[in-house]
Design a protein around this motif. Structure first.
Motif: not given
Length: 900
Positions: A65-83
């Protein structure tokens, strides 16, 4: 009343859930339920999202569903996915995918975890801090079993690398089971290997009190920090005995929770600072108090920081250095200038402070200000309370255990014996007994009039391994249960129509039986019955063949000391000695890192003069004199984007050397020259550009002419040297630029002239840690720092400022102890920001330009004058208070004018 009942029921439910579900990762029991798939959308959050269809809620494994997963606005090493798992869980495995049908996937990532969602810890496996390998395409699943498992409520996935032809893209699942039991103190958390952070404390164990969140500061001792609402400096004026000022302090825990925490602690304290100008604590004519405070007993206290209740003095009175020797407190001198009485309130039966009353600020020029620090407690009286039983006939006896309807027993034991009774209490027919039945079986047996019942837990490994094991027994009208360590608990339902009262009348025997047979040989610690701790040590002091305390804590907890730290015994507990480690912290797990600016260096001189080496007694002495260095172990990590670079250089007085460099083409080269008449041996790693801004780990282990090298935990090589087998008289170790002329090969000379710009971490040559010696000196070390070398974290990207480097993986601040000597310095800075904001508003509105300009000019002059005063005497409370007060009055006056 309903809320109290609900709280009790909730606590019982948590305990019940724990009994059925808590297990150890990696054993044969089931703790592999998917935890993410059923979570609501609100449980997912992220640093950013590329679009609404790329949000974190679409990050469930195998979902499209959606676009098929999470992607951040910018791809760099300051991104995170939290549960947010909703409650504390034991996480035993994780799985990842890329974005469905896309070119977006993560090839490596870090896993962070937290109980609070504020402070975070990085998952480590066998002391390795390297990230997890991720995916090679969008849809295959990469699964990792976590050994050890994680116990936490919150998880964060931090992408490190991703498909260079796409973006960051993740779908995830985590597996585990419920885990809702919390420890009773920071001391207990520390001995599970936890570092400083926020933790839930269940201070009364199985009692009715709810767990609450506090901060544990793990040093050599574990400090509990409990905050309140009155930590800011508060000024008081215009009071008298008929019109007193009363300030109240509300804590993050209830008074019952605080009392339970304080009672368990070895020591508690609160720092209280009372600033005064013509504001006395005591009336010098008749001795009546003019200010006082109230603690948890609701009694008025008139002693102050540094004093005990019976002395009625302040710190200066105890030390004999009050500003007027006629008085025992500085404030009682009643001077028309700022002074203070500051000290620790440490009589824990009166803590915490809940109220302060001030009555003497009504005279001309009279004023007071106060500040109360957080409640600080250390140690756990129950956790280490223990006894050693020397013979099978030895025991301790206590009054009869009253657990008629409900019995809750917990303790730790350590033994090498194959069997023995831990605890027994008899009645006319009823009884209760807990014993080690065999090396692998612990048994709980009892009779409440329905005939004997037994519950046993069997372990796949032996309990008599001289390690601490934890036993918990519960019995109520519904059922009885037994749990040992993290093994699956065993439960026995009570008969439907049977007897329920446990009626005992003999003494309670601990470590033995009434028949003096089948007694326990070993140590019992932290014995609690229905939430009350039995004082084993006190009773052991007057009992033959039983010794207070236990020896050999390092046999159980020594594994917590990492990175070369040595476990040292204490009468109560242990500590990790990090003297010969490149790390620091309570478990020698905090790496010491530094950012090196251009042209900077750290030089550790093993000896200034070879002839002096025979008399050397320093840490470097083992390298000195006539000794031949035939082996060394070198470890460090680095991050840089510059080539060529010199990472590490070791030289001797005989023109022998070792250099670790990054060549112009980005390859890593290790050059050994152990014979000045031969060319150096060169080991070249050219599989990738090592100046890529990534964190790399190096280990070099030499045994005479054989060198084993490991890069980033996955590239390994063994080489045989031709230039020699030993160093003769090691001279110095250099990190960064080589400052003096050295007879070295051309590539080393070029790299040495350029030096190193970037971050170096955890540098160690055998037992010498040069960065630690430079940044955390504990004794005089022969170390020289040149240029810009600042302590920093190597986890951040290069090129950022030191502040941002430190912040990269510090996702939230915590409240701890701070230096309160300048209580209003931050307020001055804050007021400057307010002034700037006001000016912006005035410019925008374009009103009263001339008047505003004059006002701004006056404020600037006032601010500069105040800053000058403060810089003249930063320790003067009067200067700080006056500067803040003047600026705040000016700001308040401006606010009135502008809003008018």
């Amino acid at each position: 009343m309903g809320s109290v009942t609900g709280a009790v029921l909730k606590t019982l439910l948590l305990l019940s859930t724990q009994n059925w579900n808590r297990v150890e990762a990696g054993n044969s029991y089931d703790c592999d339920d998917p935890l993410v798939s059923a979570l609501p959308q609100a449980s997912f959050s992220s640093s950013s999202e590329l679009s609404s269809s790329h949000g974190p809620g679409f990050a469930r494994l195998n979902r499209r569903d959606g676009a098929g997963g999470w992607s951040p606005l910018v791809s760099n090493k300051y991104q995170w996915l939290q549960i947010d798992l909703g409650e504390r869980m034991e996480v035993t495995a994780v799985a990842t995918q890329g974005g469905y049908g896309s070119s977006n996937w993560v090839t490596s990532y870090l896993l962070m975890f937290s109980d609070s969602g504020w402070n975070w810890k990085q998952y480590r496996q066998e002391d390795s801090i390297w990230g997890f390998s991720g995916n090679a395409n969008a849809d295959s699943v990469v699964y990792y079993r976590l050994q050890p498992s994680i116990k936490a409520r919150f998880l964060r996935f931090i992408p490190l690398e991703w498909n260079p032809k796409g973006r960051i893209g993740m779908r995830i699942e985590v597996f585990g089971c419920a885990y809702t039991i919390y420890e009773q103190s920071c001391e207990a958390y520390k001995h599970r290997g936890n570092t400083s952070g926020f933790y839930y404390i269940d201070s009364d164990g199985s009692g009715p009190l709810e767990p609450f969140l506090l901060y544990c500061n793990m040093t050599e001792t574990a400090w509990t920090i409990i905050q309140h609402n009155g930590s800011d400096l508060t000024r008081v004026r215009n009071t008298n005995p008929e019109n007193p000022y009363a300030g109240f302090f509300e804590y993050v825990a209830s008074m019952e929770q605080l009392q339970a925490t304080i009672n368990r602690a070895e020591h508690c304290e609160q720092e209280f600072t009372y600033y005064c100008k013509k504001s006395r604590l005591v009336n010098k004519q008749d001795g009546t108090p003019l200010s006082w405070w109230v603690g948890r007993t609701n009694e008025t206290q008139t002693y102050w920081g540094g004093s005990s209740p019976d002395l009625q003095k302040c710190t200066c009175g105890l030390e004999g250095n009050c500003i007027d020797s006629q008085y025992y407190c500085n404030c009682d001198a009643d001077r028309n200038e700022w002074t203070n009485d500051t000290g620790l309130l440490a009589y824990k039966e009166h803590l915490p402070v809940t109220k302060i009353v001030i009555t003497d600020t009504g005279r001309l020029h009279s004023e007071a200000a106060y500040k109360l620090g957080p409640l600080l407690c250390q140690g756990d009286r129950s956790f280490w309370n223990s006894a050693s039983f020397d013979t099978e006939a030895s025991y301790l006896h206590f009054p009869t255990f009253h657990g008629e309807l409900s019995a809750d027993v917990s303790f730790f034991f350590k033994t090498t014996a194959s069997s023995g009774v831990f605890l027994e209490n008899l009645g006319i027919a009823d009884f209760i007994r807990i014993e080690l039945r065999s090396p692998t079986v612990v048994t709980f047996s009892f009779d409440v009039g329905n005939g004997p019942f037994e519950i046993s837990v069997q372990s796949p490994t032996h309990f008599n391994d001289n390690q601490w094991h934890h036993v918990r027994v519960e019995r109520n009208m519904k059922e009885a249960s037994l749990q040992v360590d993290q093994l699956t608990p065993k439960t026995q339902p009570a008969p439907a129509d049977g007897h329920v009262l446990l009626q005992l009348n003999s003494q309670l025997f601990v470590g033995g039986t009434a028949t003096r047979q089948r007694g326990f040989l070993g140590c019992i610690r932290s014995l609690q019955l229905n939430g009350m701790t039995l004082d084993l040590e006190e009773r052991a002091q007057v009992t033959p063949e039983v010794q207070p305390g236990c020896r050999g804590h390092c046999s159980s907890y020594g594994k917590l000391c990492r990175n070369g730290g040595k476990c040292r015994e204490r009468p109560i507990g242990f500590f990790c000695d990090c003297t010969f480690s490149a790390y620091t912290g309570p478990f020698c797990s905090n790496e010491i890192s530094a950012y090196f600016g251009s042209g900077s260096s750290v030089i550790y001189n093993f000896q200034e003069n070879y002839l002096l080496s025979k008399n050397s007694s320093s840490h470097a002495a083992s390298f000195h004199g006539d000794m031949k260095l035939s082996r060394e172990m070198i470890k460090f990590s680095f991050r840089t984007t510059r080539t060529p670079s010199l990472l590490l250089f070791v030289s001797s007085f005989y023109k022998e050397y070792l250099s670790v460099i990054i060549a112009k083409n980005g390859s890593l080269q290790i050059r050994y020259k152990l014979n000045k008449y031969q060319e150096p041996d060169v080991v070249n790693f050219d599989f990738k550009n090592m100046a890529d801004g990534q964190l790399h780990h190096i280990m070099i282990n030499r045994e005479e002419g054989v060198v084993f090298i490991e890069i980033d935990d996955n590239r390994r090589r063994q080489v045989h040297l031709s230039s020699g087998t030993e160093f003769s008289a090691v001279k110095s170790l250099v990190l960064g630029r080589i400052l003096e002329h050295s007879d070295v090969d051309q590539d080393t000379a070029l790299a040495g002239a350029q030096g190193f710009t970037g971050c170096l971490s955890a540098v160690q040559l055998s037992h010498v840690a040069p960065l630690k010696a430079a940044l955390h000196p504990s004794h005089p070390d022969p170390v020289t720092v040149t240029g810009h070398v600042t302590e920093s974290s190597c986890m951040a990207q290069p090129g950022t400022d030191a502040t941002s480097r430190e912040r990269t993986h510090s996702f939230a601040d915590h409240s701890g102890t701070i230096d309160d000597r300048e209580p209003l310095a931050n307020a001055i800075k804050s007021d400057s920001a307010v002034i700037g904001g006001l000016i912006a508003v005035v410019i925008f509105i374009l009103l009263c330009i001339t008047a505003i300009a004059v006002r701004i000019y006056q404020q600037k002059r006032l601010y500069k004058r105040s800053e000058a005063k403060r810089s003249e005497n930063v320790d003067s409370a009067e200067a700080v208070l006056k500067s803040e007060l003047n600026i705040q009055n000016a700001v308040n006056e401006n606010q009135k004018e502008y809003f008018f």
